[in-house]
Enzyme design. Structure first.
Site, PDB file in Angstrom:
ATOM      1  N   GLU A   1     -16.687 104.378 -10.930  1.00 20.89           N
ATOM      2  CA  GLU A   1     -17.768 103.815 -11.645  1.00 20.89           C
ATOM      3  C   GLU A   1     -17.998 104.782 -12.877  1.00 20.89           C
ATOM      4  O   GLU A   1     -18.523 104.163 -14.046  1.00 20.89           O
ATOM      5  CB  GLU A   1     -18.970 103.527 -10.522  1.00 20.89           C
ATOM      6  CG  GLU A   1     -19.171 104.884  -9.836  1.00 20.89           C
ATOM      7  CD  GLU A   1     -18.838 104.878  -8.544  1.00 20.89           C
ATOM      8  OE1 GLU A   1     -17.560 104.966  -8.478  1.00 20.89           O
ATOM      9  OE2 GLU A   1     -19.222 105.019  -7.364  1.00 20.89           O
TER      10      GLU A   1
ATOM     11  N   CYS B   1     -21.124 107.819  -4.598  1.00 17.60           N
ATOM     12  CA  CYS B   1     -21.022 109.308  -4.339  1.00 17.60           C
ATOM     13  C   CYS B   1     -22.535 109.801  -4.835  1.00 17.60           C
ATOM     14  O   CYS B   1     -22.925 109.136  -6.109  1.00 17.60           O
ATOM     15  CB  CYS B   1     -19.879 110.040  -4.915  1.00 17.60           C
ATOM     16  SG  CYS B   1     -19.735 110.385  -6.096  1.00 17.60           S
TER      17      CYS B   1
HETATM   18  N1  THU Z   1     -14.842 107.324  -5.128  1.00 21.44           N
HETATM   19  C1  THU Z   1     -14.990 106.615  -5.936  1.00 21.44           C
HETATM   20  O1  THU Z   1     -14.282 106.648  -7.103  1.00 21.44           O
HETATM   21  N2  THU Z   1     -16.255 105.883  -6.122  1.00 21.44           N
HETATM   22  C2  THU Z   1     -16.998 105.871  -4.978  1.00 21.44           C
HETATM   23  O2  THU Z   1     -18.118 105.159  -5.217  1.00 21.44           O
HETATM   24  C3  THU Z   1     -16.828 106.704  -3.848  1.00 21.44           C
HETATM   25  C4  THU Z   1     -15.886 107.860  -3.941  1.00 21.44           C
HETATM   26  C5  THU Z   1     -13.578 108.004  -5.112  1.00 21.44           C
HETATM   27  C6  THU Z   1     -13.623 109.493  -5.076  1.00 21.44           C
HETATM   28  C7  THU Z   1     -12.096 110.176  -4.414  1.00 21.44           C
HETATM   29  O3  THU Z   1     -11.241 109.593  -5.368  1.00 21.44           O
HETATM   30  C8  THU Z   1     -12.138 109.065  -3.440  1.00 21.44           C
HETATM   31  O4  THU Z   1     -12.872 107.706  -3.814  1.00 21.44           O
HETATM   32  C9  THU Z   1     -12.444 109.536  -1.967  1.00 21.44           C
HETATM   33  O5  THU Z   1     -13.504 110.160  -2.169  1.00 21.44           O
END
Ligand code: THU
Length: 134
Positions: A55, A88
């Site tokens: 995002e 996150c």
């Molecule tokens: N991740 C995202 O790209 N977006 C989210 O909303 C949650 C987590 C990614 C970060 C990392 O590359 C992987 O997911 C595992 O945490």
């Protein structure tokens, strides 16, 4: 563009994920009021903290094309998760700065589960520029 179409774009963006460490591919699609669309996927690194979420990549992609907070209409985030993919904490902070409070954020997974939320629900009582006295 409908919610379903935007989620489908995020599913397509997800195929561009570079996630050899977590094997957790995430896609995001950011729709603007003028109909333009910006995609993002997570991009990881062997130095793990350098990884970037889907995002934030979509949002920064739009900013680099000259788009501003007030131009954004909706955001979709998709992963192959049991529940609709939850952003996150770092992304919540970035979205609270750069994504409009009154516009929908669609969280989804590949099973068709969806949740519609807003940044003030994801990050209530956010730290912002007013806390800096600005
Ligand atoms: N991740 C995202 O790209 N977006 C989210 O909303 C949650 C987590 C990614 C970060 C990392 O590359 C992987 O997911 C595992 O945490």
């Amino acid at each position: 563009m409908t919610k379903e179409e935007l989620i489908q774009k995020a599913i397509e963006a997800r195929t561009l994920s570079y996630s050899p460490y977590s094997h957790f591919a995430v896609g995001a699609a950011l729709l603007c009021k003028d109909g333009s669309l910006y995609l993002g996927a997570n991009v990881e690194n062997s130095s793990y903290p350098l990884s970037m979420c889907a995002e934030r990549n979509a949002l920064y992609h739009a900013l680099m094309e000259g788009k501003k907070k007030e131009d954004f209409e909706a955001l979709a985030i998709v992963a192959d998760s049991d529940q609709p993919c939850s952003p996150c904490g770092a992304c919540r902070q970035v979205l609270s700065e750069l994504f409009p409070a009154n516009k929908p954020i669609y969280l989804a997974n590949l099973n068709g589960d969806q949740k519609i939320t807003h940044i003030h629900e994801l990050l209530p009582f956010a730290f912002d520029k007013e806390d800096l006295g600005l």
